[in-house]
Design a protein around this motif. Structure first.
Motif, short mmCIF file in Angstrom:
data_model
loop_
_atom_site.label_atom_id
_atom_site.label_comp_id
_atom_site.label_asym_id
_atom_site.label_seq_id
_atom_site.Cartn_x
_atom_site.Cartn_y
_atom_site.Cartn_z
N GLU A 244 88.54 37.71 46.47
CA GLU A 244 87.15 36.71 46.82
C GLU A 244 87.18 36.30 48.23
O GLU A 244 86.52 35.67 47.88
CB GLU A 244 87.19 35.32 45.63
CG GLU A 244 87.21 36.15 44.52
CD GLU A 244 86.13 36.89 44.03
OE1 GLU A 244 84.95 36.13 43.87
OE2 GLU A 244 86.16 38.12 42.98
N ARG B 122 74.81 43.47 49.43
CA ARG B 122 76.10 42.84 48.92
C ARG B 122 75.32 41.18 49.45
O ARG B 122 76.09 40.17 49.08
CB ARG B 122 77.12 43.16 49.51
CG ARG B 122 77.93 43.81 49.05
CD ARG B 122 78.35 43.36 47.80
NE ARG B 122 79.54 42.18 48.40
CZ ARG B 122 79.91 41.87 47.49
NH1 ARG B 122 79.27 41.53 45.96
NH2 ARG B 122 81.09 40.52 47.46
N ASP C 149 79.06 48.86 45.45
CA ASP C 149 78.28 47.95 44.19
C ASP C 149 78.12 46.42 44.31
O ASP C 149 78.77 45.72 45.10
CB ASP C 149 79.68 48.20 43.47
CG ASP C 149 78.76 47.57 41.85
OD1 ASP C 149 78.69 46.57 41.70
OD2 ASP C 149 79.66 48.09 40.77
N ALA C 150 76.37 46.29 44.14
CA ALA C 150 76.42 45.31 44.55
C ALA C 150 77.30 43.55 44.04
O ALA C 150 77.42 42.74 44.50
CB ALA C 150 75.08 44.49 44.34
N GLU C 151 77.17 44.13 42.83
CA GLU C 151 77.47 43.08 42.23
C GLU C 151 79.28 43.02 42.69
O GLU C 151 79.93 42.11 42.84
CB GLU C 151 77.71 43.56 40.54
CG GLU C 151 76.59 43.17 40.42
CD GLU C 151 75.55 41.40 40.42
OE1 GLU C 151 76.47 40.72 40.05
OE2 GLU C 151 74.63 41.28 40.05
N THR C 152 80.18 43.55 41.97
CA THR C 152 81.42 43.83 42.96
C THR C 152 82.28 44.00 44.05
O THR C 152 82.94 43.34 44.08
CB THR C 152 82.58 44.78 41.96
OG1 THR C 152 82.00 45.97 42.60
CG2 THR C 152 81.62 44.71 40.60
#
Length: 340
Positions: free
Chosen positions: A4, A38, A131-134
């Protein structure tokens, strides 16, 4: 490692003879699309001696920021010195994705950085997505001899890294009105800390047309049967002012030189017109020419995979069709065009 903490897309800006090499500009275009998806920034990292002016070009081609490591110690490319600069940048700014051109320099540098940072590296990538989320980089490349496409993920380590073949993505149109930030980074390396020394640079040139710069390519495959088949398509290429390419099978059979090979283990090309003659259409070959403007295929097998990738297809014997094409073009042009 807390993934993160990692944000942003980086591109290694390789340069030669005072200019950023084309594949790095292409990667800025790919990186821009990934970063926008992203919702993060796109940065370039520029290493060399007297290279700061190149940063403005990187911003014009899509970068939001360029980190510049400019010092005499970087005058010549050396794996160790460049690697140390990149590692310092990664540890300081923590990019989540890092892209390198699939050149000899890019491959050498990326593998060294990946080893030192203990992260994953996908080599010779031909397609990129995220992957836009992860935030997982989806780096795809042919596998198992070019028979399938594999999408490779690096789930646990950062930055996610990939080398990308030239010509498989397109550069953005430059916009020199774009605003961006140029960050001059401190260089604390000393020459005595670098084990490799450059004693001399010897340059030489080979006189031949680069396939990746050709506007028209006539490529032959296993269906041509031997060297005689390549003499036939070379005459056709001479007539229309084209370069001659080949599939891996034809090169491995010794019918033509290795530098003519188009495909995953050869050259990636994007000509305006690509003739695929006697080429079945294996994935290994398709990834090297699928972005051509117009693809014309000639093959005896109506079920050949190449017909799924071409714009126009002719089912028939190349030894009958190609001489007719050569004759028709010679008549239309009034004379033969010298090859090269």
């Amino acid at each position: 490692m807390n993934i993160e903490d990692y944000h942003g897309v980086w591109v290694f800006l390789e340069h030669k003879s005072g200019s950023i090499v084309p594949v790095s500009l292409e990667l800025l275009g790919a990186g821009r699309r990934l970063a926008d998806k992203r919702g993060v920034s796109l940065a370039g990292i520029l290493i060399g001696d007297g290279v700061k002016p190149l940063a403005e070009h990187a911003i014009a081609y899509g970068a939001d920021c360029v980190y510049v490591y400019d010092a005499p110690i970087f005058k010549y490319y050396r794996t160790e010195s460049y690697m140390k600069a990149i590692i310092a940048g990664c540890q300081k700014y923590k990019p989540e994705i890092f892209l390198y051109g699939g050149t000899s320099t890019g491959k050498d540098l990326a593998s060294a950085v990946a080893t030192d940072l203990a992260t994953g590296l996908t080599a010779d990538t031909t397609m990129l997505d995220v992957d836009a989320e992860t935030g997982l980089l989806e780096a795809s490349r042919p596998a198992f001899g070019g028979n399938i496409m594999a999408t490779i993920l690096c789930k646990k380590d950062r930055p996610q890294m990939a080398t990308v073949r030239p010509k498989v993505v397109k550069a953005l149109e430059p916009d020199y009105s774009r605003a961006g930030e140029i960050m001059e980074e401190p260089v604390e390396l000393r020459e005595e800390e670098i084990r490799t020394k450059v004693l001399d640079i010897v340059r030489f040139a080979v006189q031949r047309i680069r396939l990746d710069e050709a506007d028209i390519i006539v490529a032959g495959g296993k269906g041509l049967g031997g060297k005689a088949g390549f003499e036939m398509i070379r005459e056709f290429a001479n007539t229309i002012g084209a370069s001659v390419g080949a599939s891996r099978d034809a090169v491995e059979a010794g019918w033509i030189e290795h530098h003519a090979q188009v495909g995953q283990t050869g050259v990636t090309v994007t000509p305006k017109i690509y003739f695929a003659i006697g080429i079945s259409g294996a994935i290994q070959h398709l990834v090297g020419m699928q972005n051509s403007g117009l693809i014309i295929a000639i093959n005896q097998d109506p079920n050949a995979s190449i017909f799924q990738a071409c714009h126009y297809g002719i089912v028939g014997d190349a030894f009958q069709i190609v001489p007719l094409l050569t004759q028709a073009f010679q008549q239309a042009l009034g004379k033969e065009v010298e090859y090269g």
